[in-house]
Design a protein around this motif. Structure first.
Motif, PDB file in Angstrom:
ATOM      1  N   TYR A 174      10.466  -1.174 -11.963  1.00 54.44           N
ATOM      2  CA  TYR A 174      11.868  -1.563 -11.865  1.00 54.44           C
ATOM      3  C   TYR A 174      12.488  -1.051 -10.568  1.00 54.44           C
ATOM      4  O   TYR A 174      13.257  -1.758  -9.915  1.00 54.44           O
ATOM      5  CB  TYR A 174      12.665  -1.034 -13.059  1.00 54.44           C
ATOM      6  N   ALA A 175      12.167   0.185 -10.196  1.00 48.73           N
ATOM      7  CA  ALA A 175      12.712   0.744  -8.958  1.00 48.73           C
ATOM      8  C   ALA A 175      12.261  -0.065  -7.746  1.00 48.73           C
ATOM      9  O   ALA A 175      13.047  -0.328  -6.831  1.00 48.73           O
ATOM     10  CB  ALA A 175      12.306   2.211  -8.814  1.00 48.73           C
ATOM     11  N   ALA A 227       0.828  -1.208   0.000  1.00 47.95           N
ATOM     12  CA  ALA A 227       0.000   0.000   0.000  1.00 47.95           C
ATOM     13  C   ALA A 227       0.862   1.258   0.000  1.00 47.95           C
ATOM     14  O   ALA A 227       0.551   2.233  -0.706  1.00 47.95           O
ATOM     15  CB  ALA A 227      -0.945  -0.002   1.208  1.00 47.95           C
ATOM     16  N   ALA A 228       1.952   1.244   0.748  1.00 47.36           N
ATOM     17  CA  ALA A 228       2.849   2.404   0.795  1.00 47.36           C
ATOM     18  C   ALA A 228       3.517   2.615  -0.568  1.00 47.36           C
ATOM     19  O   ALA A 228       3.555   3.744  -1.080  1.00 47.36           O
ATOM     20  CB  ALA A 228       3.898   2.219   1.886  1.00 47.36           C
ATOM     21  N   ASN A 229       4.030   1.538  -1.146  1.00 47.99           N
ATOM     22  CA  ASN A 229       4.665   1.647  -2.467  1.00 47.99           C
ATOM     23  C   ASN A 229       3.675   2.139  -3.516  1.00 47.99           C
ATOM     24  O   ASN A 229       3.988   3.007  -4.332  1.00 47.99           O
ATOM     25  CB  ASN A 229       5.245   0.297  -2.893  1.00 47.99           C
ATOM     26  N   PHE A 230       2.474   1.591  -3.488  1.00 47.68           N
ATOM     27  CA  PHE A 230       1.430   1.997  -4.422  1.00 47.68           C
ATOM     28  C   PHE A 230       1.108   3.481  -4.256  1.00 47.68           C
ATOM     29  O   PHE A 230       1.059   4.233  -5.238  1.00 47.68           O
ATOM     30  CB  PHE A 230       0.173   1.146  -4.191  1.00 47.68           C
ATOM     31  N   SER A 231       0.908   3.903  -3.019  1.00 47.63           N
ATOM     32  CA  SER A 231       0.551   5.301  -2.749  1.00 47.63           C
ATOM     33  C   SER A 231       1.629   6.254  -3.238  1.00 47.63           C
ATOM     34  O   SER A 231       1.331   7.272  -3.866  1.00 47.63           O
ATOM     35  CB  SER A 231       0.330   5.512  -1.248  1.00 47.63           C
ATOM     36  N   GLU A 277      14.481  -1.669  -1.699  1.00 45.65           N
ATOM     37  CA  GLU A 277      13.566  -1.923  -0.587  1.00 45.65           C
ATOM     38  C   GLU A 277      12.977  -0.639  -0.002  1.00 45.65           C
ATOM     39  O   GLU A 277      11.811  -0.592   0.328  1.00 45.65           O
ATOM     40  CB  GLU A 277      14.291  -2.688   0.531  1.00 45.65           C
ATOM     41  N   SER A 278      13.786   0.394   0.118  1.00 46.36           N
ATOM     42  CA  SER A 278      13.323   1.581   0.836  1.00 46.36           C
ATOM     43  C   SER A 278      12.540   2.523  -0.079  1.00 46.36           C
ATOM     44  O   SER A 278      12.824   2.639  -1.274  1.00 46.36           O
ATOM     45  CB  SER A 278      14.503   2.331   1.459  1.00 46.36           C
ATOM     46  N   LEU A 279      11.557   3.188   0.511  1.00 47.42           N
ATOM     47  CA  LEU A 279      10.777   4.175  -0.242  1.00 47.42           C
ATOM     48  C   LEU A 279      11.645   5.314  -0.779  1.00 47.42           C
ATOM     49  O   LEU A 279      11.503   5.695  -1.939  1.00 47.42           O
ATOM     50  CB  LEU A 279       9.642   4.725   0.619  1.00 47.42           C
ATOM     51  N   PRO A 280      12.564   5.866   0.036  1.00 45.66           N
ATOM     52  CA  PRO A 280      13.390   6.958  -0.501  1.00 45.66           C
ATOM     53  C   PRO A 280      14.223   6.530  -1.715  1.00 45.66           C
ATOM     54  O   PRO A 280      14.344   7.282  -2.678  1.00 45.66           O
ATOM     55  CB  PRO A 280      14.294   7.346   0.679  1.00 45.66           C
ATOM     56  N   SER A 281      14.751   5.337  -1.674  1.00 48.33           N
ATOM     57  CA  SER A 281      15.539   4.839  -2.799  1.00 48.33           C
ATOM     58  C   SER A 281      14.653   4.642  -4.026  1.00 48.33           C
ATOM     59  O   SER A 281      15.017   5.010  -5.151  1.00 48.33           O
ATOM     60  CB  SER A 281      16.222   3.526  -2.405  1.00 48.33           C
ATOM     61  N   GLY A 326      13.839   8.047  -5.393  1.00 46.74           N
ATOM     62  CA  GLY A 326      15.013   8.625  -6.054  1.00 46.74           C
ATOM     63  C   GLY A 326      15.240   8.048  -7.437  1.00 46.74           C
ATOM     64  O   GLY A 326      15.441   8.795  -8.411  1.00 46.74           O
ATOM     65  N   TRP A 327      15.188   6.724  -7.558  1.00 50.76           N
ATOM     66  CA  TRP A 327      15.366   6.093  -8.855  1.00 50.76           C
ATOM     67  C   TRP A 327      14.191   6.395  -9.777  1.00 50.76           C
ATOM     68  O   TRP A 327      14.370   6.564 -10.988  1.00 50.76           O
ATOM     69  CB  TRP A 327      15.576   4.589  -8.704  1.00 50.76           C
ATOM     70  N   GLY A 328      12.987   6.469  -9.227  1.00 49.74           N
ATOM     71  CA  GLY A 328      11.824   6.834 -10.040  1.00 49.74           C
ATOM     72  C   GLY A 328      11.963   8.241 -10.592  1.00 49.74           C
ATOM     73  O   GLY A 328      11.659   8.493 -11.764  1.00 49.74           O
ATOM     74  N   LEU A 329      12.432   9.153  -9.763  1.00 48.50           N
ATOM     75  CA  LEU A 329      12.650  10.535 -10.204  1.00 48.50           C
ATOM     76  C   LEU A 329      13.715  10.588 -11.292  1.00 48.50           C
ATOM     77  O   LEU A 329      13.547  11.260 -12.312  1.00 48.50           O
ATOM     78  CB  LEU A 329      13.050  11.417  -9.018  1.00 48.50           C
TER      79      LEU A 329
END
Length: 141
Positions: free
Chosen positions: A72-73, A19-23, A78-82, A85-88
C-alpha cells in the motif's frame, strides 16, 4: 553534463526503482521481524526449525502483514523515504495490534500458546496480522 543526465535516467528507470523498492521493503521486513522477535517469548526461527507450525503461521502472518503494508505504501508514495515512513507507521500499528490481542485474551497467554504449538492460536494470530494489514494499508494516504 551528459554523464549526470545518464545517471539521473538510470535512477528513474522502472527496473531500478523496482529493485530499490524491493530491497528497502525486504530490509524493513527483516528489521521489523527482529523487533517482533524481541517482544515474543519464543525464538521464531528456532521454533520453526523444530517444526512448530503455530510459530510458522504467526510469523508468516507477520511477514505477509508487513509486506502488504509496504504494498500500500508503494502504491501511494513515489519516494523511498515516504514509503519507508508509512511502512514504519503501519508496522507500529501492527505491533500495537499484537499487544492489544495479547491484552484481550486474559484467559491464556498468546506467546505461551504459540510456543507450545497451539495451531488454533497461531492461525488466529496469522489472520489478525493479515487482516489488519489490509485495514492499515487502506488507511495509508
Amino acid at each position: 553534463m551528459m554523464g549526470a543526465m545518464a545517471m539521473a535516467s538510470f535512477w528513474e528507470h522502472d527496473m531500478v526503482k523496482t529493485a530499490a523498492n524491493f530491497s528497502v521493503a525486504v530490509l524493513c521486513i527483516v528489521v521489523f521481524l527482529a523487533v517482533f522477535e524481541l517482544v515474543t517469548k519464543y525464538k521464531n526461527w528456532e521454533e520453526i526449525r523444530k517444526g512448530n507450525v503455530a510459530v510458522a503461521m504467526a510469523t508468516g502472518g507477520k511477514i505477509f502483514g508487513i509486506a502488504n503494508i509496504f504494498r500500500y505504501a508503494l502504491a501511494r508514495h513515489e519516494s523511498l523515504p515516504s514509503m519507508i515512513g508509512w511502512g514504519l507507521y503501519g508496522f507500529l500499528l501492527l505491533l500495537a495490534a499484537y499487544f492489544i490481542y495479547e491484552f484481550l485474551t486474559p484467559k491464556f497467554n498468546i506467546d505461551d500458546e504459540i510456543a507450545n504449538d497451539n495451531r488454533a492460536v497461531g492461525l488466529i494470530s496469522m489472520v489478525i496480522s493479515v487482516g489488519l494489514s489490509f485495514v492499515i494499508g487502506e488507511g495509508i494516504q
